[in-house]
Design a protein around this motif. Structure first.
Motif, short mmCIF file in Angstrom:
data_model
loop_
_atom_site.label_atom_id
_atom_site.label_comp_id
_atom_site.label_asym_id
_atom_site.label_seq_id
_atom_site.Cartn_x
_atom_site.Cartn_y
_atom_site.Cartn_z
N CYS A 11 22.68 29.89 42.27
CA CYS A 11 21.61 29.43 41.37
C CYS A 11 22.19 28.99 40.03
CB CYS A 11 20.58 30.55 41.20
SG CYS A 11 19.22 30.12 40.10
N GLY A 12 23.15 29.77 39.50
CA GLY A 12 23.81 29.40 38.25
C GLY A 12 24.56 28.09 38.36
N LEU A 13 25.18 27.86 39.50
CA LEU A 13 25.88 26.59 39.72
C LEU A 13 24.93 25.40 39.69
CD1 LEU A 13 28.43 27.43 42.56
CD2 LEU A 13 28.96 26.48 40.32
N VAL A 14 23.81 25.54 40.39
CA VAL A 14 22.86 24.43 40.47
C VAL A 14 22.22 24.15 39.10
CG1 VAL A 14 20.67 23.69 41.49
CG2 VAL A 14 22.40 24.78 42.91
N ILE A 15 21.78 25.20 38.44
CA ILE A 15 21.13 25.02 37.14
C ILE A 15 22.12 24.49 36.10
CG2 ILE A 15 20.04 26.26 35.22
CD1 ILE A 15 18.61 27.97 37.32
N SER A 16 23.35 24.98 36.13
CA SER A 16 24.35 24.51 35.18
C SER A 16 24.70 23.05 35.41
CB SER A 16 25.61 25.36 35.28
OG SER A 16 25.35 26.69 34.93
N ALA A 17 24.82 22.66 36.67
CA ALA A 17 25.12 21.25 36.96
C ALA A 17 24.01 20.35 36.46
CB ALA A 17 25.33 21.07 38.47
N CYS A 74 28.41 21.32 26.80
CA CYS A 74 29.69 22.03 26.92
C CYS A 74 29.47 23.50 27.25
CB CYS A 74 30.49 21.89 25.63
SG CYS A 74 31.12 20.24 25.36
N ILE A 75 28.46 24.10 26.69
CA ILE A 75 28.15 25.49 27.02
C ILE A 75 27.72 25.61 28.47
CG2 ILE A 75 26.56 27.41 26.51
CD1 ILE A 75 26.64 26.44 23.57
N THR A 79 29.21 27.82 31.66
CA THR A 79 28.37 28.57 32.59
C THR A 79 28.63 28.12 34.03
OG1 THR A 79 26.69 28.71 30.88
CG2 THR A 79 26.00 29.24 33.11
N PHE A 80 28.84 26.83 34.23
CA PHE A 80 29.15 26.30 35.56
C PHE A 80 30.47 26.88 36.07
CE2 PHE A 80 31.08 23.13 38.34
CZ PHE A 80 30.07 22.94 39.27
N LEU A 81 31.47 26.92 35.21
CA LEU A 81 32.76 27.47 35.61
C LEU A 81 32.65 28.96 35.95
CD1 LEU A 81 35.10 25.69 33.05
CD2 LEU A 81 34.82 25.17 35.47
N PHE A 82 31.92 29.71 35.14
CA PHE A 82 31.74 31.13 35.41
C PHE A 82 30.99 31.34 36.72
CE2 PHE A 82 29.09 34.95 35.10
CZ PHE A 82 30.10 35.91 35.02
N GLY A 84 30.82 29.28 39.25
CA GLY A 84 31.71 28.87 40.33
C GLY A 84 32.73 29.94 40.66
N TYR A 85 33.26 30.58 39.64
CA TYR A 85 34.20 31.68 39.86
C TYR A 85 33.51 32.84 40.57
CZ TYR A 85 37.24 35.63 38.93
OH TYR A 85 38.01 36.75 39.07
N GLN A 86 32.31 33.16 40.14
CA GLN A 86 31.57 34.25 40.78
C GLN A 86 31.24 33.91 42.24
OE1 GLN A 86 30.78 37.42 39.65
NE2 GLN A 86 32.31 36.78 38.15
N PHE A 87 30.90 32.67 42.50
CA PHE A 87 30.62 32.25 43.87
C PHE A 87 31.88 32.37 44.72
CE2 PHE A 87 29.84 29.14 47.25
CZ PHE A 87 28.61 29.59 47.70
N TYR A 88 33.02 31.98 44.16
CA TYR A 88 34.29 32.09 44.87
C TYR A 88 34.64 33.55 45.15
CZ TYR A 88 39.34 31.98 45.57
OH TYR A 88 40.60 32.19 46.08
N VAL A 89 34.47 34.41 44.15
CA VAL A 89 34.78 35.84 44.32
C VAL A 89 33.88 36.45 45.39
CG1 VAL A 89 34.67 38.09 43.18
CG2 VAL A 89 35.75 36.16 42.03
N ASN A 90 32.60 36.10 45.37
CA ASN A 90 31.68 36.64 46.37
C ASN A 90 31.99 36.13 47.77
OD1 ASN A 90 29.89 38.41 44.96
ND2 ASN A 90 29.10 36.61 43.91
N SER A 91 32.41 34.88 47.90
CA SER A 91 32.71 34.35 49.23
C SER A 91 33.99 34.96 49.78
CB SER A 91 32.81 32.83 49.19
OG SER A 91 33.92 32.43 48.43
N ARG A 92 34.94 35.27 48.92
CA ARG A 92 36.18 35.91 49.38
C ARG A 92 35.95 37.36 49.75
NH1 ARG A 92 41.37 34.20 49.16
NH2 ARG A 92 41.94 36.29 48.52
N SER A 93 35.08 38.05 49.01
CA SER A 93 34.84 39.46 49.33
C SER A 93 34.03 39.60 50.60
CB SER A 93 34.14 40.15 48.16
OG SER A 93 32.83 39.65 48.00
N SER A 94 33.20 38.62 50.93
CA SER A 94 32.43 38.71 52.17
C SER A 94 33.32 38.44 53.37
CB SER A 94 31.26 37.75 52.14
OG SER A 94 31.73 36.41 52.16
N LEU A 95 34.40 37.69 53.21
CA LEU A 95 35.33 37.45 54.31
C LEU A 95 36.21 38.66 54.57
CD1 LEU A 95 36.51 33.80 53.51
CD2 LEU A 95 34.89 34.54 55.24
N ALA A 96 36.50 39.45 53.54
CA ALA A 96 37.39 40.60 53.68
C ALA A 96 36.71 41.76 54.37
CB ALA A 96 37.90 41.03 52.31
N VAL A 97 35.39 41.80 54.37
CA VAL A 97 34.67 42.94 54.95
C VAL A 97 34.56 42.85 56.42
CG1 VAL A 97 32.45 44.12 55.04
CG2 VAL A 97 33.41 43.37 52.87
#
Length: 97
Positions: A11-17, A74-75, A79-82, A84-97
């Motif tokens: 949701c943060g990615l879409v709204i930030s974009a 710019c702000i 928010t988009f970068l943050f 995106g990082y959170q989405f990446y972290v969540n997708s990697r943690s779901s693969l490890a489980v």
């Protein structure tokens, strides 16, 4: 480090974009002094209105609004970068489980 869940990050990615696109375009339109945005310009109400002073105040108001829109965009990039990082972290943690 996980701060938010995958749905919140997406949701943060879409709204930030969308925020970056909208505010960047509004900044461009303010910079080129679009007549449609004239109601958003703050002008001091003075007793004596000189035409030259009016044009200077309008240019100053348009430029100030343009820079404010670009700063907000710019702000939203941060928010988009943050998000995106959170989405990446969540997708990697779901693969490890």
């Amino acid at each position: 480090m996980k701060v938010c869940g995958p749905k919140y990050a997406l949701c943060g990615l879409v709204i930030s974009a969308w925020g970056v696109i909208q505010l960047a375009l509004m900044g461009i339109f303010f910079f080129f002094r679009s007549v449609a945005l004239i109601e958003d310009i703050h002008l001091d109400e003075k007793e004596t209105l000189n035409v030259e002073e009016f044009y200077v105040d309008m240019k100053r108001g348009y430029n100030a609004n343009a820079f404010n829109c670009w700063i907000a965009a710019c702000i939203y990039v941060l928010t988009f970068l943050f998000s995106g990082y959170q989405f990446y972290v969540n997708s990697r943690s779901s693969l490890a489980v």
